[in-house]
Design an enzyme around this catalytic site. Structure first.
Site, PDB file in Angstrom:
ATOM      1  N   HIS A 129      24.919 104.345  39.400  1.00  0.00           N
ATOM      2  CA  HIS A 129      26.277 103.811  39.601  1.00  0.00           C
ATOM      3  C   HIS A 129      27.197 104.286  38.479  1.00  0.00           C
ATOM      4  O   HIS A 129      27.422 103.585  37.494  1.00  0.00           O
ATOM      5  CB  HIS A 129      26.191 102.276  39.647  1.00  0.00           C
ATOM      6  N   HIS A 147      31.086 106.175  37.841  1.00  0.00           N
ATOM      7  CA  HIS A 147      32.355 106.546  38.482  1.00  0.00           C
ATOM      8  C   HIS A 147      33.095 107.572  37.626  1.00  0.00           C
ATOM      9  O   HIS A 147      33.017 107.546  36.398  1.00  0.00           O
ATOM     10  CB  HIS A 147      33.247 105.315  38.666  1.00  0.00           C
ATOM     11  N   ALA A 199      36.089 103.715  41.570  1.00  0.00           N
ATOM     12  CA  ALA A 199      36.045 102.777  42.695  1.00  0.00           C
ATOM     13  C   ALA A 199      37.424 102.179  42.959  1.00  0.00           C
ATOM     14  O   ALA A 199      37.894 102.132  44.104  1.00  0.00           O
ATOM     15  CB  ALA A 199      35.029 101.675  42.417  1.00  0.00           C
ATOM     16  N   TYR A 243      35.241  92.401  42.753  1.00  0.00           N
ATOM     17  CA  TYR A 243      33.955  93.116  42.810  1.00  0.00           C
ATOM     18  C   TYR A 243      32.811  92.148  43.109  1.00  0.00           C
ATOM     19  O   TYR A 243      31.993  92.378  44.002  1.00  0.00           O
ATOM     20  CB  TYR A 243      33.676  93.836  41.476  1.00  0.00           C
ATOM     21  N   HIS A 250      26.704  95.688  40.790  1.00  0.00           N
ATOM     22  CA  HIS A 250      27.001  94.574  39.880  1.00  0.00           C
ATOM     23  C   HIS A 250      25.920  93.504  40.004  1.00  0.00           C
ATOM     24  O   HIS A 250      26.212  92.311  40.131  1.00  0.00           O
ATOM     25  CB  HIS A 250      28.395  93.997  40.164  1.00  0.00           C
ATOM     26  N   GLU A 265      27.303 101.482  35.485  1.00  0.00           N
ATOM     27  CA  GLU A 265      28.726 101.464  35.847  1.00  0.00           C
ATOM     28  C   GLU A 265      29.522 102.087  34.701  1.00  0.00           C
ATOM     29  O   GLU A 265      30.674 101.722  34.460  1.00  0.00           O
ATOM     30  CB  GLU A 265      29.164 100.012  36.097  1.00  0.00           C
TER      31      GLU A 265
END
Lengths: 397, 397
Positions: free
Chosen positions: B61, B63, B127, B249, B278, B338
């Site tokens: 994950h 971005h 995202a 989220y 998450h 993330e």
């Protein structure tokens, strides 16, 4: 006016939020009977061997999910008359006998309190039944009066088991100022000690402003004046994306907390106290994220919110309660079970009811002094009107 | 067409979801510089003394939150032309040099990967930048092409560090069938291994049907055909109630899981695989509630969902990761950070970056065999196209 014509969720036996279709189906009485049968095994489990704390146990989150059928009939008549207000029943037209009121809670809430060793519950109308998205401000006003009066009946007939917490006559797009009269009536005339505040009266479309917006200030002002806390609790979901007790409830809790993180609400209302139910939604599990977001956003550390924000223990497994008690300060956790409510069954992994949260708190690795705070002392502090009620009822000296 | 004219949230330094005002401010480059400075201390922390696992570490994950300024300028031009489509820039009009692409990730993602011992990231567009609620289907199509082509550039120039995951050209009220061509292009032509699926293209108003609705079936069919999983990930919030990374989220994650609990989606698509990021929102913390709700609702036990549903480790403190690993089966947890994303700071309680999730997984009381699954084996199983990419890049034999 927003009314869900069809049940957005699959078959749902939850009696806490009872979606509209189930709500009306519940009028036939079948749901209540089924739940009563289910509860027999739940209460059969002994708890005595685990209990070390023997003091007062206050469940700060109980809903009247076993209403007398005539009360639900009244609501059905009201909803049927939404397009023809002249046909709407008057709140005073509902008649329920004292025996019916006693019977409505005797076999469920009172029996489970006894079986589990819970002294009493702060008792409010069925959360999902508030249905603020249905009808208009008058609909909500009349239904709130009916609902709160029934809570008052329960609390008056069984003052050792129940203390009232009120529903507010919220309506989407309508200023919460219209809730202050009913809140004042409930607190000053009926002896209620708190209220439930729905952060999303639209029922899952989130069309009103955040709780930090000045839109809400008249309500906060009245709560501060009366010195009563509020539980931030959504009602039913009219949005097919959100299962009520499985998504909408958790989302409401998480959303409210982040609104507090990003606003100066408690700077403006330093004595306002808000309880986030269901263990705080996603918040304690993501405590690091919230600490980090507050820091990134140049907001005060979330420890500062702990003067005003509290979490209940409606988390239905031991690892969840353990996490809650590990990250949230003990002074900010209030015992609660949401009983009879969101989850009614027995956990096959433990043999005990999922919502028998007292067992998890008893098994948690915390000092007994902390348990005393969680079970009673915090509630007495956060709901200052509670001690007087309990003394009057002979529950406390 | 829905465009937020003002930033619904207070000042937000998050670079993952970057609300619109910040998004445009980011064009000046100041945010990137500030983040680079902040990251210096994050990467200075040694991790070697804690690491016992020395194999491949796949961050599922990541971005592209450090886009070249010209890419953001392209998007700004596109948004400015929403009411005058003739002025909308063509996707092919964006020109970025290879050096600019390399530089855009060298000082952040690549440096942090090296410092933390992360082998590579499954890398998708920012995202919050997907902004499916902005403009119409064509807006989303063009922006998705631009965004995915940039991911392809990154993955092609640094194939040992990045593997592509695509954004889909979703748009509120538009059938996800319109996403299948772009998904197919990304997988078959660009070598991407998965996609992000936004369960709420409306940006916080939840106006499209649940993921279990037949509305979504053309997308699920294409994902099954291509054998690529999807990460269920919302984009920015245009609803002032929801802070993006602090509420929207989490809510998206929780909501999606309950849609799976209450539907037969995976009966219809037994090989479909969806990752809830998450850490699963509120779900693992409320694992007992979900087990209990499934039982009350007469749904299959949630263990059956574990054939199709997976959780990442984007939970930013040790107690959260410990809970995740205690309740969710090891086969269903994928390592992720993330990074560079939602939380950018250093946790003053630990002295390490909040989003250095590798440290939490390393410190968790689990067997090393489980750590190997979480760090790499699960990802290779759930993203079957990944092994080929890593072999071609020389990362795997």
């Amino acid at each position: 006016m927003m009314i869900a014509d069809s049940d957005p969720n699959p078959p749902n036996t939850c009696t806490c939020c009872l979606p509209r279709r189930g709500f009306l189906r519940g009028l036939a009485g079948g749901g209540v009977a089924a739940l009563a049968a289910q509860s027999a095994s739940a209460q059969a489990q002994p708890v005595a061997e685990r209990a070390s704390y023997t003091g007062l146990v206050i469940d700060c989150h109980g809903h009247y999910t076993t209403e007398p059928p005539t009360m639900l009939t009244w609501r059905k008549r009201q909803i049927d008359a939404i397009n023809d207000p002249a046909q709407s029943p008057a709140p005073s037209s509902l008649t329920v006998s004292d025996d019916e009121v006693r019977a409505s809670v005797a076999d469920r809430q009172v029996k489970l309190q006894t079986a589990r060793g819970i002294s009493l519950a702060l008792f409010s109308p069925r959360a999902g039944g508030m249905g603020h998205h249905i009808g208009n401000a008058r609909t909500s006003r009349d239904w709130s009066i009916v609902s709160n009066d029934m809570i008052h009946r329960v609390a008056t007939l069984m003052p050792r088991n129940f203390v009232g917490v009120c529903q507010l006559p919220q309506s989407p797009g309508v200023s919460p100022k219209n809730c202050t009269a009913e809140l004042e009536r409930c607190v000053r005339e009926l002896g209620f000690v708190g209220c439930n505040v729905n952060p999303d009266p639209s029922g899952g479309y989130w069309t009103d402003p955040p709780l930090s917006d000045r839109f809400w200030y008249p309500l906060w002002e009245k709560m501060v004046e009366l010195d009563v806390p509020g539980m931030v609790h959504v009602s039913a979901s009219a949005n097919p994306n959100f299962h009520a007790t499985g998504a909408h409830y958790m989302n409401g809790d998480t959303t409210a907390f982040m609104q507090f993180v990003t606003s100066d609400l408690f700077k403006d209302f330093p004595t306002l106290r808000l309880i986030i139910p269901h263990g705080g939604g996603a918040v304690p599990y993501h405590w690091g994220r919230y600490r980090g977001l507050a820091q990134d956003l140049k907001r005060p550390p979330i420890s500062e919110l702990m003067r005003n924000v509290f979490f209940d223990t409606c988390v239905y497994h031991q690892p969840g309660i353990d996490l809650l008690l590990k990250v949230v300060p003990t002074d900010n956790v209030l015992f609660a079970s949401e009983m009879v409510g969101a989850v009614n069954g027995i956990d096959p992994e433990t043999g005990y009811a999922f919502d028998d949260t007292k067992r998890y708190v008893e098994a948690a690795a915390i000092p007994d002094a902390d348990r005393a705070k969680i079970f009673a002392r915090n509630a007495l502090r956060i709901y200052p009107r509670l001690a007087g009620r309990l003394t009057a009822a002979g529950v406390m000296p």
